[in-house]
Design a protein around this motif. Structure first.
Motif, PDB file in Angstrom:
ATOM      1  N   TYR A 230       0.846  -1.187   0.000  1.00 35.93           N
ATOM      2  CA  TYR A 230       0.000   0.000   0.000  1.00 35.93           C
ATOM      3  C   TYR A 230       0.886   1.242   0.000  1.00 35.93           C
ATOM      4  O   TYR A 230       2.076   1.171   0.324  1.00 35.93           O
ATOM      5  CB  TYR A 230      -0.866   0.046   1.264  1.00 35.93           C
ATOM      6  N   ARG A 231       0.296   2.381  -0.296  1.00 38.44           N
ATOM      7  CA  ARG A 231       1.050   3.637  -0.222  1.00 38.44           C
ATOM      8  C   ARG A 231       1.575   3.871   1.201  1.00 38.44           C
ATOM      9  O   ARG A 231       2.720   4.231   1.409  1.00 38.44           O
ATOM     10  CB  ARG A 231       0.177   4.818  -0.635  1.00 38.44           C
ATOM     11  N   TYR A 232       0.698   3.693   2.161  1.00 39.39           N
ATOM     12  CA  TYR A 232       1.084   3.831   3.564  1.00 39.39           C
ATOM     13  C   TYR A 232       0.960   2.468   4.228  1.00 39.39           C
ATOM     14  O   TYR A 232      -0.063   1.789   4.077  1.00 39.39           O
ATOM     15  CB  TYR A 232       0.179   4.819   4.301  1.00 39.39           C
ATOM     16  N   THR A 233       1.979   2.076   4.973  1.00 37.60           N
ATOM     17  CA  THR A 233       1.894   0.802   5.688  1.00 37.60           C
ATOM     18  C   THR A 233       0.732   0.867   6.673  1.00 37.60           C
ATOM     19  O   THR A 233       0.701   1.746   7.541  1.00 37.60           O
ATOM     20  CB  THR A 233       3.193   0.508   6.447  1.00 37.60           C
ATOM     21  N   PRO A 234      -0.245  -0.041   6.570  1.00 34.79           N
ATOM     22  CA  PRO A 234      -1.405  -0.011   7.465  1.00 34.79           C
ATOM     23  C   PRO A 234      -1.089  -0.672   8.818  1.00 34.79           C
ATOM     24  O   PRO A 234      -1.515  -1.797   9.107  1.00 34.79           O
ATOM     25  CB  PRO A 234      -2.463  -0.798   6.682  1.00 34.79           C
ATOM     26  N   TRP A 235      -0.337   0.061   9.628  1.00 32.27           N
ATOM     27  CA  TRP A 235       0.084  -0.504  10.912  1.00 32.27           C
ATOM     28  C   TRP A 235      -1.100  -0.934  11.757  1.00 32.27           C
ATOM     29  O   TRP A 235      -0.978  -1.820  12.614  1.00 32.27           O
ATOM     30  CB  TRP A 235       0.916   0.533  11.680  1.00 32.27           C
ATOM     31  N   TRP A 236      -2.252  -0.317  11.530  1.00 35.36           N
ATOM     32  CA  TRP A 236      -3.437  -0.651  12.323  1.00 35.36           C
ATOM     33  C   TRP A 236      -3.910  -2.075  12.062  1.00 35.36           C
ATOM     34  O   TRP A 236      -4.726  -2.605  12.816  1.00 35.36           O
ATOM     35  CB  TRP A 236      -4.551   0.355  12.033  1.00 35.36           C
ATOM     36  N   LYS A 237      -3.410  -2.704  11.016  1.00 35.78           N
ATOM     37  CA  LYS A 237      -3.782  -4.094  10.731  1.00 35.78           C
ATOM     38  C   LYS A 237      -2.916  -5.103  11.489  1.00 35.78           C
ATOM     39  O   LYS A 237      -3.178  -6.304  11.437  1.00 35.78           O
ATOM     40  CB  LYS A 237      -3.674  -4.375   9.228  1.00 35.78           C
ATOM     41  N   ARG A 243      -2.686   0.056  17.140  1.00 33.80           N
ATOM     42  CA  ARG A 243      -3.003   1.380  16.603  1.00 33.80           C
ATOM     43  C   ARG A 243      -4.414   1.400  16.028  1.00 33.80           C
ATOM     44  O   ARG A 243      -4.884   0.413  15.465  1.00 33.80           O
ATOM     45  CB  ARG A 243      -2.015   1.761  15.500  1.00 33.80           C
ATOM     46  N   THR A 244      -5.046   2.539  16.163  1.00 33.71           N
ATOM     47  CA  THR A 244      -6.365   2.704  15.555  1.00 33.71           C
ATOM     48  C   THR A 244      -6.180   3.061  14.088  1.00 33.71           C
ATOM     49  O   THR A 244      -5.138   3.584  13.681  1.00 33.71           O
ATOM     50  CB  THR A 244      -7.163   3.818  16.259  1.00 33.71           C
ATOM     51  N   ILE A 245      -7.182   2.788  13.308  1.00 34.07           N
ATOM     52  CA  ILE A 245      -7.087   3.025  11.873  1.00 34.07           C
ATOM     53  C   ILE A 245      -6.914   4.513  11.574  1.00 34.07           C
ATOM     54  O   ILE A 245      -7.540   5.363  12.203  1.00 34.07           O
ATOM     55  CB  ILE A 245      -8.333   2.469  11.138  1.00 34.07           C
ATOM     56  N   ASP A 246      -6.030   4.815  10.664  1.00 33.73           N
ATOM     57  CA  ASP A 246      -5.852   6.179  10.177  1.00 33.73           C
ATOM     58  C   ASP A 246      -6.743   6.307   8.938  1.00 33.73           C
ATOM     59  O   ASP A 246      -6.395   5.824   7.863  1.00 33.73           O
ATOM     60  CB  ASP A 246      -4.381   6.426   9.817  1.00 33.73           C
ATOM     61  N   GLU A 247      -7.883   6.921   9.114  1.00 34.66           N
ATOM     62  CA  GLU A 247      -8.888   6.968   8.051  1.00 34.66           C
ATOM     63  C   GLU A 247      -8.360   7.648   6.789  1.00 34.66           C
ATOM     64  O   GLU A 247      -8.638   7.214   5.667  1.00 34.66           O
ATOM     65  CB  GLU A 247     -10.142   7.701   8.551  1.00 34.66           C
ATOM     66  N   GLU A 248      -7.602   8.721   6.969  1.00 38.14           N
ATOM     67  CA  GLU A 248      -7.091   9.464   5.814  1.00 38.14           C
ATOM     68  C   GLU A 248      -6.102   8.608   5.004  1.00 38.14           C
ATOM     69  O   GLU A 248      -6.195   8.520   3.776  1.00 38.14           O
ATOM     70  CB  GLU A 248      -6.411  10.750   6.270  1.00 38.14           C
ATOM     71  N   LYS A 249      -5.188   7.955   5.697  1.00 34.89           N
ATOM     72  CA  LYS A 249      -4.202   7.127   5.009  1.00 34.89           C
ATOM     73  C   LYS A 249      -4.848   5.884   4.405  1.00 34.89           C
ATOM     74  O   LYS A 249      -4.485   5.446   3.306  1.00 34.89           O
ATOM     75  CB  LYS A 249      -3.072   6.736   5.963  1.00 34.89           C
ATOM     76  N   ASP A 250      -5.812   5.329   5.120  1.00 33.69           N
ATOM     77  CA  ASP A 250      -6.496   4.148   4.587  1.00 33.69           C
ATOM     78  C   ASP A 250      -7.253   4.496   3.314  1.00 33.69           C
ATOM     79  O   ASP A 250      -7.299   3.698   2.364  1.00 33.69           O
ATOM     80  CB  ASP A 250      -7.460   3.577   5.633  1.00 33.69           C
ATOM     81  N   ALA A 251      -7.842   5.690   3.283  1.00 34.98           N
ATOM     82  CA  ALA A 251      -8.567   6.115   2.084  1.00 34.98           C
ATOM     83  C   ALA A 251      -7.623   6.229   0.887  1.00 34.98           C
ATOM     84  O   ALA A 251      -7.968   5.824  -0.237  1.00 34.98           O
ATOM     85  CB  ALA A 251      -9.252   7.453   2.339  1.00 34.98           C
ATOM     86  N   ILE A 252      -6.421   6.757   1.127  1.00 39.18           N
ATOM     87  CA  ILE A 252      -5.424   6.850   0.055  1.00 39.18           C
ATOM     88  C   ILE A 252      -4.990   5.457  -0.383  1.00 39.18           C
ATOM     89  O   ILE A 252      -4.856   5.176  -1.581  1.00 39.18           O
ATOM     90  CB  ILE A 252      -4.215   7.683   0.517  1.00 39.18           C
ATOM     91  N   ASN A 253      -4.790   4.579   0.586  1.00 36.71           N
ATOM     92  CA  ASN A 253      -4.399   3.204   0.261  1.00 36.71           C
ATOM     93  C   ASN A 253      -5.426   2.531  -0.647  1.00 36.71           C
ATOM     94  O   ASN A 253      -5.074   1.894  -1.643  1.00 36.71           O
ATOM     95  CB  ASN A 253      -4.247   2.376   1.538  1.00 36.71           C
ATOM     96  N   GLN A 254      -6.692   2.666  -0.281  1.00 40.25           N
ATOM     97  CA  GLN A 254      -7.744   2.012  -1.053  1.00 40.25           C
ATOM     98  C   GLN A 254      -7.875   2.630  -2.447  1.00 40.25           C
ATOM     99  O   GLN A 254      -8.102   1.932  -3.438  1.00 40.25           O
ATOM    100  CB  GLN A 254      -9.075   2.089  -0.301  1.00 40.25           C
ATOM    101  N   LYS A 255      -7.706   3.946  -2.511  1.00 37.14           N
ATOM    102  CA  LYS A 255      -7.820   4.639  -3.785  1.00 37.14           C
ATOM    103  C   LYS A 255      -6.699   4.248  -4.743  1.00 37.14           C
ATOM    104  O   LYS A 255      -6.913   4.089  -5.955  1.00 37.14           O
ATOM    105  CB  LYS A 255      -7.809   6.153  -3.549  1.00 37.14           C
ATOM    106  N   MET A 256      -5.486   4.058  -4.206  1.00 39.36           N
ATOM    107  CA  MET A 256      -4.308   3.879  -5.052  1.00 39.36           C
ATOM    108  C   MET A 256      -3.853   2.427  -5.204  1.00 39.36           C
ATOM    109  O   MET A 256      -2.923   2.158  -5.964  1.00 39.36           O
ATOM    110  CB  MET A 256      -3.146   4.705  -4.486  1.00 39.36           C
ATOM    111  N   LYS A 257      -4.497   1.489  -4.511  1.00 37.41           N
ATOM    112  CA  LYS A 257      -3.959   0.125  -4.526  1.00 37.41           C
ATOM    113  C   LYS A 257      -3.985  -0.516  -5.908  1.00 37.41           C
ATOM    114  O   LYS A 257      -3.072  -1.273  -6.267  1.00 37.41           O
ATOM    115  CB  LYS A 257      -4.683  -0.746  -3.497  1.00 37.41           C
ATOM    116  N   GLU A 258      -5.005  -0.237  -6.711  1.00 39.71           N
ATOM    117  CA  GLU A 258      -5.032  -0.787  -8.066  1.00 39.71           C
ATOM    118  C   GLU A 258      -4.051  -0.028  -8.963  1.00 39.71           C
ATOM    119  O   GLU A 258      -3.327  -0.639  -9.760  1.00 39.71           O
ATOM    120  CB  GLU A 258      -6.439  -0.714  -8.651  1.00 39.71           C
ATOM    121  N   HIS A 259      -3.998   1.281  -8.814  1.00 44.54           N
ATOM    122  CA  HIS A 259      -3.058   2.102  -9.580  1.00 44.54           C
ATOM    123  C   HIS A 259      -1.629   1.608  -9.400  1.00 44.54           C
ATOM    124  O   HIS A 259      -0.853   1.543 -10.367  1.00 44.54           O
ATOM    125  CB  HIS A 259      -3.170   3.565  -9.136  1.00 44.54           C
ATOM    126  N   ASP A 260      -1.276   1.263  -8.156  1.00 47.39           N
ATOM    127  CA  ASP A 260       0.105   0.880  -7.858  1.00 47.39           C
ATOM    128  C   ASP A 260       0.384  -0.599  -8.115  1.00 47.39           C
ATOM    129  O   ASP A 260       1.443  -0.951  -8.655  1.00 47.39           O
ATOM    130  CB  ASP A 260       0.429   1.210  -6.396  1.00 47.39           C
TER     131      ASP A 260
END
Length: 426
Positions: A230-237, A243-260
């Motif tokens: 992912y763009r940002y390592t989802p440490w919350w997983k 760690r609690t989920i970082d909503e902003e970073k998770d949104a970027i991850n989901q948006k860009m995962k196919e692109h990347d």
């Protein structure tokens, strides 16, 4: 990390040649002991084989170039089997575990070496060490280690600048970090490019690697390794991170995962259909097992999937290295598995993002610029498949290129360890 000026290759090599002159600079060593004591401050976490790899890499360099030094490892985390892995390879290593161990080490050690990492990770420990009046050095970091825009990246803390100014030497693992350090006013006596410690990793678990390969019908030299992310390592997983989920970073991850990851999947398809190579999808950190399945393996055509193996469990650095050295090469979206590959003469490409630090630019620094791809630059993305196919179709030429980069790294390792030696022995 867009719009950061990257030093030209010729300019960088000129600087590296001049770096050798630092070995002639009069240095006042600290210890007159036959066997001085050195603290290696390293081992930041265990959920990423790259973060694990910094430590055995630097330990291997110390063992090779400063065999008379007693090394004490001051870790942040050596759990999850990492301590056992380190002690198997370095049976004489002393690991600092308790507060009493730390107190004794601070009193008895002659030098502290801050190991490789994404930033000046152990700044608090260096602050305490400075109070002893004894010397320290920084070995192979990205600076300042801020993720974000170039302007954000230049916002180094005054504390970090002061700590680097008072170090005997500061080695930066990418030339962009070195350039930023100079720009923000760092004036350490010796400031140069110094390879990430993980280039020197030589821990191995051949038995586990060979067993896995046999089970999954992977033949030496006839498969390539692939790492998604992912763009940002989802440490919350990762439960242990709490760690609690970082909503902003998770949104970027989901948006860009196919692109990347889509271009990486396309490259897998091309390699399988156009060559005899098989593919092993594997993780560099714990979170990449699931994304490897979701974005790579599950979306492959059936004819391709038949020649692709998905590693479904996280592994440690020793088994990963033993697997990489039996592969024909590695590609994907990570940094330290490629580092460990090149350190062992195995071809490897790197995909990077604007959200990351500047560490990826080290690929240009060691002569592998055409194996570095910016996932935000369309022309770079379109070049991934041809570059990986070239490796798969002509492994001998690719290995020759990897070995040339490794030789450059080894030369810098020799030079940087010589500087450490001059600073340590009086």
């Amino acid at each position: 990390m867009r719009n950061i000026r990257y030093p030209g290759r010729r300019e960088f090599l000129k600087g590296s040649a001049l770096a050798a002159l630092s070995l002639l600079t009069p240095l006042q060593g600290f210890s007159n002991k036959k066997n001085p004591v050195l603290i290696l401050r390293s081992s930041w976490q265990t959920v990423n084989i790259g973060d694990i790899g910094h430590t055995p890499g630097v330990l291997a360099l110390l063992e090779k170039y400063l065999p008379g030094v007693e090394v004490r490892l001051w870790p942040s985390d050596v759990g999850n089997g990492v301590e056992e892995m380190l002690m198997k390879r370095f049976p004489k290593l002393k690991i600092i575990k308790t507060d009493e161990d730390k107190k004794s080490a601070m009193a008895e050690a002659d030098f502290m070496l801050h190991g490789s990492g994404p930033s000046l990770v152990a700044r608090a420990t260096l602050e305490d060490w400075r109070k002893t009046g004894k010397p320290y050095g920084v070995y192979g970091i990205t600076f300042p280690g801020v993720y974000g825009t170039p302007d954000q990246a230049r916002k180094a803390s005054p504390q970090d600048i002061e700590l680097l100014n008072n170090a005997r030497f500061a080695y930066f693992r990418d030339s962009v970090s070195l350039s930023i350090a100079k720009e923000v006013g760092v004036k350490c006596p010796i400031m140069e490019f110094g390879p990430d410690g993980a280039f020197a990793v030589d821990v191995k678990d051949d038995a586990s690697a060979i067993d896995f390969m046999k089970t999954h019908h992977l033949e030496e030299g006839k498969f390539m390794c692939v790492i998604p992310r992912y763009r940002y390592t989802p440490w919350w997983k990762i439960p242990s991170k709490k760690r609690t989920i970082d909503e902003e970073k998770d949104a970027i991850n989901q948006k860009m995962k196919e692109h990347d990851n889509g271009p990486i999947r396309d490259t897998i398809i091309a390699v399988v259909r156009q060559t005899s190579m098989k593919i092993l999808i594997c993780p560099e950190d714990e979170t990449q097992v699931s994304i490897g399945k979701e974005m790579l393996y599950d979306k492959l055509p059936e004819d391709v999937k038949a020649k692709v193996v998905l590693r479904e469990k996280y592994w440690l650095t020793d088994e990963a290295v033993s697997t990489y050295i039996r592969s024909a090469g590695l590609f994907g979206l990570e940094m330290h598995s490629p580092i460990m590959c090149i350190g062992n003469g195995i071809p490897a490409t790197v995909g990077r993002f604007g959200e990351q630090t500047s560490k990826g630019f080290m690929w240009k620094d060691i002569g592998l610029g055409d194996w570095l791809f910016d996932m935000d630059v369309p022309s770079d993305v379109s070049a991934i498949t041809p570059a990986v196919l070239a490796i798969a179709k002509d492994p001998k030429s690719a290995k020759k290129k990897a070995l040339k980069a490794r030789d450059f790294v080894v030369k810098r390792q020799q030079e940087t360890m010589a500087v450490l030696k001059k600073n340590l022995y009086s």
